[in-house]
Design an enzyme around this catalytic site. Structure first.
Site, PDB file in Angstrom:
ATOM      1  N   GLU A 228      44.833  31.130  74.067  1.00 33.82           N
ATOM      2  CA  GLU A 228      45.581  31.847  73.030  1.00 33.82           C
ATOM      3  C   GLU A 228      47.087  31.667  73.214  1.00 33.82           C
ATOM      4  O   GLU A 228      47.844  31.622  72.233  1.00 33.82           O
ATOM      5  CB  GLU A 228      45.209  33.331  73.031  1.00 33.82           C
ATOM      6  CG  GLU A 228      43.732  33.616  72.784  1.00 33.82           C
ATOM      7  CD  GLU A 228      43.171  32.936  71.546  1.00 33.82           C
ATOM      8  OE1 GLU A 228      43.936  32.699  70.595  1.00 33.82           O
ATOM      9  OE2 GLU A 228      41.969  32.617  71.518  1.00 33.82           O
TER      10      GLU A 228
ATOM     11  N   HIS B 252      48.183  28.569  71.483  1.00 38.81           N
ATOM     12  CA  HIS B 252      48.436  28.821  70.063  1.00 38.81           C
ATOM     13  C   HIS B 252      49.804  29.461  69.862  1.00 38.81           C
ATOM     14  O   HIS B 252      50.542  29.123  68.935  1.00 38.81           O
ATOM     15  CB  HIS B 252      47.371  29.756  69.495  1.00 38.81           C
ATOM     16  CG  HIS B 252      46.059  29.109  69.170  1.00 38.81           C
ATOM     17  ND1 HIS B 252      45.963  27.959  68.408  1.00 38.81           N
ATOM     18  CD2 HIS B 252      44.782  29.469  69.468  1.00 38.81           C
ATOM     19  CE1 HIS B 252      44.681  27.636  68.271  1.00 38.81           C
ATOM     20  NE2 HIS B 252      43.946  28.532  68.905  1.00 38.81           N
TER      21      HIS B 252
ATOM     22  N   HIS C  30      52.648  27.118  69.958  1.00 34.59           N
ATOM     23  CA  HIS C  30      52.699  26.391  68.687  1.00 34.59           C
ATOM     24  C   HIS C  30      53.507  27.196  67.666  1.00 34.59           C
ATOM     25  O   HIS C  30      54.290  26.642  66.886  1.00 34.59           O
ATOM     26  CB  HIS C  30      51.277  26.154  68.187  1.00 34.59           C
ATOM     27  CG  HIS C  30      51.131  24.997  67.254  1.00 34.59           C
ATOM     28  ND1 HIS C  30      49.915  24.630  66.715  1.00 34.59           N
ATOM     29  CD2 HIS C  30      52.025  24.117  66.738  1.00 34.59           C
ATOM     30  CE1 HIS C  30      50.074  23.586  65.933  1.00 34.59           C
ATOM     31  NE2 HIS C  30      51.351  23.259  65.924  1.00 34.59           N
TER      32      HIS C  30
END
Length: 695
Positions: free
Chosen positions: A481, A484, A487
């Protein structure tokens, strides 16, 4: 004067005024249910007003007066975008009955509003004109124009009035059904408890697991020990308990969720599958999979099945051997007549792992205390990218479990706000996910609006006697996670609708799965894995065992993921109405990848949120697709050094910061120098490479 005669002052809606919080973060403590509803309605009104201005603009349609006006969320957060983001994020992380009732009330209105925009003929005529006649655009502007034009055509803008009316009705029905699916699943999962009052029924369970179950019982006002279907509670029980009947009870409760009674999702799933097929066929596609894959790296069904078949060919023989080893050990322990059942697999595979590698997650937990893991994960980001995290308790949060951090770049400049929500609770869905409360963009003044991102997990809770001690798998989940979130935090694009994780679904898992690699890297573990009581570092011998055991049951796990991909594709490649029995259809759909027997009453579909109520319909293969990408990407780090800052900077510049501004393969090749092959994944998993094939 009576108290009731005093007119109470009108309460200001926080959504309508400046937040006056650090970095304009959300004032969660000031939001009420009434605020959400009022802001939803006002946000829709403002959207309509803006669209009317655009439509009635007497000037010729241009990119600037039509596309940029439409793409409001790229320049500033519109009211409807903001309230929707907050409300639906909290509906997953901190729901209650009142919020769910409001969601049921607002969902049809929001869907109707979205349809009113996407099916607005006059607005689309302006967009179509700009699509055909526009000024010279930057590459990112071209991507935005194409994305908006396609979003309208794929939402029915080219249909006649009858077709638009049909699509509108299907969209509204589908949104309500997806919401009902999620609510049913959350209610049934959270309602289940397995209470134990006889201490002998705790046989085999480590002390930590017993303490957590006692804590759960205490929190629920029950005697003894309580186990739930949340992963930190259920998974250790299935792994360690010697009480086979209780393992069966917990397994069946988990694997029959929403198959019967008032909260059954069976009919909902059937209708969702049929609605997606009907919608895609109305838009001119043969199936929903054809509709979805048009905008995916895979491009078409043939390429998806090619990847899944490659994985089956490569991994299935090994998976069969892995299961055979578990069965052999179980019979050696229990007797020749013993028949291995699904609720036995976790228990006896654990025993096999202990026999082969003498390693168990309970041995490792004392070295993975949550605060130290947080330091380790943040330290990894610092070592790779130079960024730092500082908790700021002045930033409001929506629950005491949540921590809020300011994130600063390598040059000391402000980069993002990062929220972390670690533990399970009644109002939170199961699983783990990353989301955003504010996306990155560059506004009309040229200011780089930085993102506010959040990771939501269900990690092991602390008890009265012990802090939160994680399993290695939970450390891996955190890293996933967090990938992510990087990102999202590194996003550096002009338009919010293309920043961060706003990329194609079979590319979005690359940054997250890439980070998982570090969970078994000795150099990384050395930075934070210290015993929570003694301060001793994780011993070298344990690290060696972790590395050696990395591929334990890896082929079986691969086949499990492939089976989910096959099930997803089976539903969404349907060209005719689906009327079959859901449970038997499921068993047949994924049979090619199944290694273990399937019980007739169990069902994955009714709790498969990813493909029924999430964004992964006809896209679950994305996890394996992205795994091919990340294995290939990490092999470059292994070559150059897992902390190599030059390689990390290239990954940031070419992948993490670019969002959806270019085709994913263009971005990947710019980082890696070539397209990926499946070979890096096979080598990492210890599977023999047959030949070098493109994914």
């Amino acid at each position: 004067m009576e108290k009731n005669d005093i007119e109470s002052p009108k309460r200001n809606n926080p959504f309508f005024e400046p937040f006056n919080t650090p970095h304009d973060t959300l004032p969660f403590d000031r939001f009420s249910l009434e605020d959400y509803e009022e802001a939803f309605l006002e946000g829709m009104r403002r959207d309509k007003e803006q669209i009317e201005k655009t439509i009635h603009n007497p000037e010729k349609p241009t990119f600037d007066n039509t596309i940029l006006n439409k793409d409001d969320d790229s320049y500033y957060y519109g009211l409807l975008d903001r309230v929707s983001t907050v409300f639906f994020n909290l509906l997953s992380a901190e729901a209650n009955d009142d919020m769910e009732a409001l969601a049921q009330k607002m969902e049809p209105l929001l869907t109707q509003h979205a349809n009113d925009i996407m099916l607005n003929k006059d607005l689309f005529e302006r967009i179509k004109h700009v699509h055909r006649h526009h000024r010279r655009l930057t590459p990112e502007e071209k991507q935005l124009l194409e994305k908006i034009y396609e979003s309208f055509t794929r939402s029915g803008a080219l249909l006649d009035d009858e077709g638009k009316a049909k699509l509108r009705q299907m969209n509204e029905e589908g949104s309500l059904l997806a919401l009902q699916f999620s609510q049913n699943l959350r209610k049934e999962r959270k309602a289940y408890t397995m209470q134990i009052t006889d201490e002998s029924d705790l046989d085999g369970l480590p002390e930590r697991v017993r303490e957590a179950a006692a804590q759960e019982a205490k929190e629920q006002g029950m005697e003894g020990w309580v186990f739930t279907l949340d992963a930190p509670s259920m998974m250790p029980f299935m792994k360690y308990s010697t009480r086979r009947e209780l393992r069966r009870k917990l397994y069946m409760a988990s694997n029959t969720l929403c198959t019967k009674g008032e909260l059954s999702n069976i009919d909902i799933c059937k209708r969702l599958v049929n609605l997606k097929r009907e919608e895609s066929q109305l838009l001119g596609f043969k199936s929903y999979a054809d509709f979805v894959l048009k905008n995916r790296m895979a491009s078409n069904k043939r390429n998806v099945y090619h990847l899944l078949d490659q994985l089956i060919d490569a991994y299935k023989p090994t998976a069969i051997k892995e299961l055979s080893e578990v069965e052999k050990l179980a019979r050696k322990i229990e007797g020749r007549s013993f028949v291995l059942e699904p609720w036995d697999l976790s228990h006896y595979s654990y025993k096999l792992q202990m026999k082969k590698y003498d390693i168990d997650s309970e041995m490792l937990r004392p070295y993975f205390e949550l605060t130290k893991v947080i330091e380790g994960v943040f330290g990894l980001a610092n070592r790779l990218y130079g960024i730092t995290f500082h908790e700021n308790k002045d930033i409001p949060v929506y629950h005491p479990d949540v921590k809020a951090y300011e994130v600063f770049d390598h040059d000391g400049s402000y980069l993002a706000v990062f929220y972390a929500d670690f533990h399970p609770r009644k109002g939170k869905q199961g699983g783990a996910w990353m989301t955003s409360f504010q996306g990155q963009c560059i506004n009309r003044k040229g200011e780089n609006i930085r993102p506010h991102v959040s990771v939501v997990m269900n990690l092991t809770k602390p008890t009265d006697n012990k802090p939160s001690l994680l399993s290695l798998g939970e450390v891996e989940t955190f890293l996933h996670e967090f990938g992510h979130s990087l990102h999202g935090m590194f996003a550096n694009t002009r338009f919010e609708s293309m920043s961060g994780t706003n990329v194609w679904w079979d590319f979005v898992e690359l940054p997250s799965q890439f980070m998982e690699n570090y969970s078994v890297e000795k150099e990384f573990l050395r930075t934070f894995a210290y015993h929570y009581e003694t301060g001793e570092p994780l011993p070298d011998e344990l690290i060696e065992r972790i590395v050696k055991s990395r591929n334990f049951m890896v082929a079986y796990s691969c086949m499990r993921q492939v089976s989910f991909g096959l099930l997803d594709m089976a539903y969404y490649t349907q060209k005719e109405e689906f009327t079959g029995d859901l449970l038997s259809f499921e068993k047949k759909a994924w049979s090619k990848a199944q290694i273990f027997k399937q019980l007739p009453d169990t069902c994955m579909t009714t709790q498969f949120s990813h493909i029924m109520a999430g964004g992964y319909s006809a896209g679950y293969y994305s996890y394996k697709w992205a795994e091919v990408l990340e294995a290939d990407a990490f092999s470059l780090f292994k070559k150059n050094g897992i902390f190599d800052t030059a390689t990390a900077q290239s990954f940031r510049d070419n992948i993490l910061s670019r969002g959806g501004t270019e085709h994913p393969m263009v971005l990947y090749k710019r980082f890696r120098g070539s397209e990926p092959t499946i070979n890096a994944l096979l080598r990492r998993n210890g599977i023999r490479c047959k030949k070098d094939k493109k994914n």
